[in-house]
Design a protein around this motif. Structure first.
Motif, PDB file in Angstrom:
ATOM      1  N   GLY A  93      87.607  66.783  11.745  1.00 14.73           N
ATOM      2  CA  GLY A  93      87.948  66.604  10.342  1.00 14.73           C
ATOM      3  C   GLY A  93      87.162  65.489   9.689  1.00 14.73           C
ATOM      4  O   GLY A  93      86.621  64.591  10.354  1.00 14.73           O
ATOM      5  N   GLN A  94      87.111  65.539   8.350  1.00 14.16           N
ATOM      6  CA  GLN A  94      86.392  64.561   7.563  1.00 14.16           C
ATOM      7  C   GLN A  94      87.109  63.219   7.570  1.00 14.16           C
ATOM      8  O   GLN A  94      88.328  63.143   7.435  1.00 14.16           O
ATOM      9  N   PHE A  95      86.321  62.140   7.727  1.00 16.06           N
ATOM     10  CA  PHE A  95      86.853  60.782   7.603  1.00 16.06           C
ATOM     11  C   PHE A  95      86.645  60.330   6.165  1.00 16.06           C
ATOM     12  O   PHE A  95      85.533  60.368   5.648  1.00 16.06           O
ATOM     13  N   VAL A  96      87.712  59.923   5.479  1.00 13.49           N
ATOM     14  CA  VAL A  96      87.641  59.517   4.077  1.00 13.49           C
ATOM     15  C   VAL A  96      87.828  58.012   3.975  1.00 13.49           C
ATOM     16  O   VAL A  96      88.796  57.455   4.515  1.00 13.49           O
ATOM     17  N   THR A 130      84.634  69.389   8.861  1.00 13.34           N
ATOM     18  CA  THR A 130      83.296  69.037   8.424  1.00 13.34           C
ATOM     19  C   THR A 130      82.264  69.631   9.388  1.00 13.34           C
ATOM     20  O   THR A 130      82.619  70.416  10.257  1.00 13.34           O
ATOM     21  N   MET A 131      81.018  69.266   9.244  1.00  8.13           N
ATOM     22  CA  MET A 131      79.893  69.838   9.999  1.00  8.13           C
ATOM     23  C   MET A 131      79.659  71.304   9.632  1.00  8.13           C
ATOM     24  O   MET A 131      79.120  72.074  10.414  1.00  8.13           O
ATOM     25  N   GLY A 132      80.067  71.696   8.424  1.00  5.59           N
ATOM     26  CA  GLY A 132      79.827  73.063   7.980  1.00  5.59           C
ATOM     27  C   GLY A 132      78.356  73.377   7.807  1.00  5.59           C
ATOM     28  O   GLY A 132      77.975  74.545   7.679  1.00  5.59           O
ATOM     29  N   GLY A 133      77.525  72.335   7.789  1.00 10.26           N
ATOM     30  CA  GLY A 133      76.087  72.548   7.709  1.00 10.26           C
ATOM     31  C   GLY A 133      75.549  73.374   8.865  1.00 10.26           C
ATOM     32  O   GLY A 133      74.492  74.016   8.746  1.00 10.26           O
ATOM     33  N   VAL A 134      76.270  73.358   9.982  1.00 10.72           N
ATOM     34  CA  VAL A 134      75.867  74.183  11.128  1.00 10.72           C
ATOM     35  C   VAL A 134      75.890  75.660  10.735  1.00 10.72           C
ATOM     36  O   VAL A 134      75.020  76.444  11.140  1.00 10.72           O
ATOM     37  N   MET A 135      76.875  76.066   9.933  1.00 13.40           N
ATOM     38  CA  MET A 135      76.947  77.453   9.451  1.00 13.40           C
ATOM     39  C   MET A 135      75.703  77.793   8.635  1.00 13.40           C
ATOM     40  O   MET A 135      75.135  78.887   8.772  1.00 13.40           O
ATOM     41  N   VAL A 136      75.297  76.862   7.780  1.00 15.73           N
ATOM     42  CA  VAL A 136      74.115  77.071   6.938  1.00 15.73           C
ATOM     43  C   VAL A 136      72.870  77.253   7.801  1.00 15.73           C
ATOM     44  O   VAL A 136      72.053  78.155   7.561  1.00 15.73           O
ATOM     45  N   ILE A 164      83.094  61.595  13.330  1.00 15.99           N
ATOM     46  CA  ILE A 164      84.275  62.310  13.821  1.00 15.99           C
ATOM     47  C   ILE A 164      84.891  61.599  15.021  1.00 15.99           C
ATOM     48  O   ILE A 164      86.102  61.393  15.090  1.00 15.99           O
ATOM     49  N   THR A 165      84.051  61.202  15.962  1.00 11.43           N
ATOM     50  CA  THR A 165      84.557  60.616  17.205  1.00 11.43           C
ATOM     51  C   THR A 165      84.999  59.165  17.036  1.00 11.43           C
ATOM     52  O   THR A 165      85.959  58.723  17.667  1.00 11.43           O
ATOM     53  N   LYS A 166      84.298  58.418  16.147  1.00  7.40           N
ATOM     54  CA  LYS A 166      84.612  57.002  15.984  1.00  7.40           C
ATOM     55  C   LYS A 166      85.459  56.709  14.754  1.00  7.40           C
ATOM     56  O   LYS A 166      85.855  55.555  14.533  1.00  7.40           O
ATOM     57  N   GLU A 180      87.471  74.379   1.913  1.00 11.18           N
ATOM     58  CA  GLU A 180      88.006  74.659   3.246  1.00 11.18           C
ATOM     59  C   GLU A 180      87.181  73.970   4.325  1.00 11.18           C
ATOM     60  O   GLU A 180      87.653  73.781   5.450  1.00 11.18           O
ATOM     61  N   VAL A 181      85.938  73.599   3.989  1.00  8.72           N
ATOM     62  CA  VAL A 181      85.043  72.951   4.928  1.00  8.72           C
ATOM     63  C   VAL A 181      84.013  72.160   4.142  1.00  8.72           C
ATOM     64  O   VAL A 181      83.643  72.535   3.025  1.00  8.72           O
ATOM     65  N   PHE A 182      83.577  71.040   4.712  1.00  9.38           N
ATOM     66  CA  PHE A 182      82.514  70.236   4.122  1.00  9.38           C
ATOM     67  C   PHE A 182      81.225  70.469   4.906  1.00  9.38           C
ATOM     68  O   PHE A 182      81.261  70.712   6.120  1.00  9.38           O
ATOM     69  N   MET A 183      80.082  70.351   4.231  1.00 10.11           N
ATOM     70  CA  MET A 183      78.814  70.559   4.927  1.00 10.11           C
ATOM     71  C   MET A 183      78.437  69.375   5.808  1.00 10.11           C
ATOM     72  O   MET A 183      77.728  69.531   6.787  1.00 10.11           O
ATOM     73  N   GLY A 184      78.927  68.181   5.456  1.00  8.03           N
ATOM     74  CA  GLY A 184      78.572  67.001   6.229  1.00  8.03           C
ATOM     75  C   GLY A 184      77.106  66.642   6.070  1.00  8.03           C
ATOM     76  O   GLY A 184      76.351  67.280   5.330  1.00  8.03           O
ATOM     77  N   ASP A 185      76.682  65.610   6.787  1.00  8.51           N
ATOM     78  CA  ASP A 185      75.277  65.195   6.745  1.00  8.51           C
ATOM     79  C   ASP A 185      74.368  66.292   7.295  1.00  8.51           C
ATOM     80  O   ASP A 185      73.207  66.403   6.878  1.00  8.51           O
TER      81      ASP A 185
END
Length: 327
Positions: free
Chosen positions: A29-32, A48-54, A94-96, A224-229
């Protein structure tokens, strides 16, 4: 180009539901940030990490349509280098549970290596010249002969790539903003590459535009999802590669005008605060300023899309008039 866009869009649309479900199961999930707009706190935990879909959509399109040329390879080296940096940053966040990813030094090191490889391919095998085309001027700006020209051209490539990717990344703060504005810019570069008879670049831009449209289906408000960096840097990478390969680096700031405004707002805010300890905007990037001024998120996004369309149309008109005058 149409086939590439269609394949990329359909693959991204088909992949979306299962990929988003997988992200939710893994709790990616996204860290805000707490210091951001309070309305964004509800978005915490959105996958997040929806950029992988792209990227998967783009690869599917290239697999079906693209030819294995040095032009495509040079562009992909740039795109996947910056996307890999974005993916690592997303993973660290995500992990930190923080906004710190890869250090600036390592980013420049990896980007520098990627630019050097892409530079060699572009100059030796693609036929890119060591000059800068300035719209409206008959004479091109020659960067220099021999090794001097190669070094200066590499520095220019690095500046274009770093500037573009970071500008797109800064615009990725509202649902659909970066994706929609990026798609508009990509469509313009698809047309420019086609007119330049660089059909491999046109297919790349068209495929990326299709993948971004497919992603926007899930990224529209409420997202529903963010693209992330991963996604924002990949979009910026394609735009930068297209500008370099079509020799339109000087037009890129106009065609991607909204991204430039977002980056300038951050630079101005930071510089003015350092000098005066006061702020120009309520918050930077500038889309947050409008949020805190009471504008609804959807209204900001649509208005920025309209502004981006105007910038892109102006950039394409300058390009077309320059091309017509040259002919």
């Amino acid at each position: 180009m149409i086939l590439a866009a269609g394949v990329a869009m359909m693959v991204t649309l088909a992949l979306g539901p299962k990929f988003i479900e997988w992200l939710q199961v893994k709790k990616f999930g996204q860290f805000v940030r707490e210091e951001g707009p309070q309305t964004h706190l509800i978005k915490a935990g959105t996958p997040t990490m929806g950029g992988v879909m792209v990227l998967i959509g783009l690869l599917a399109a290239l697999f079906v349509v693209a030819r294995p040329t040095f032009s495509t390879l040079a562009a992909l080296i740039i795109v996947f280098s910056v996307a890999a940096i974005g993916l690592y940053d997303d993973w660290q966040k995500i992990t930190k549970k923080q906004n710190e990813g890869l250090s600036v030094r390592l980013k420049f090191l990896f980007l520098g290596i990627a630019v050097l490889v892409a530079d060699i391919l572009a100059l030796r095998y693609v036929g890119i010249t060591q000059n800068v085309v300035v719209p409206g001027f008959e004479q091109n700006l020659v960067l220099g002969p021999g090794i001097i020209g190669i070094v200066l051209f590499s520095v220019l490539m690095l500046l274009v790539i770093v500037g573009t990717t970071n500008a797109v990344n800064l615009a990725d703060g509202l649902d659909g903003l970066a994706a929609g504005a990026g798609c508009i810019s990509l469509l313009v570069y698809t047309a420019i590459a086609f007119l330049e008879r660089q059909y491999d670049v046109a297919v790349l831009c068209g495929g990326m535009a299709g993948a971004v449209v497919g992603f926007l289906w899930f990224n529209s408000h409420p997202a529903e999802v963010f693209m992330g960096d991963t996604g924002s840097l990949a979009i910026g990478g394609v735009l930068a590669a297209a500008a370099i390969l079509t020799k339109t680096e000087m037009l890129l700031p106009i065609i991607g005008g909204v991204f430039v405004l977002e980056a300038l707002s951050v630079i101005l805010q930071f510089g003015y605060f350092k000098l005066t300890r006061r702020r120009i905007f309520k918050m930077a990037p500038i889309h947050h300023h409008f949020e805190l001024s009471g504008w609804q998120e959807n209204k900001i996004v649509v208005r920025f899309w309209i502004l981006q369309a105007a910038f892109a149309a102006a950039g394409f008109m300058i390009y077309y008039l320059t091309l017509y005058t040259a002919v």
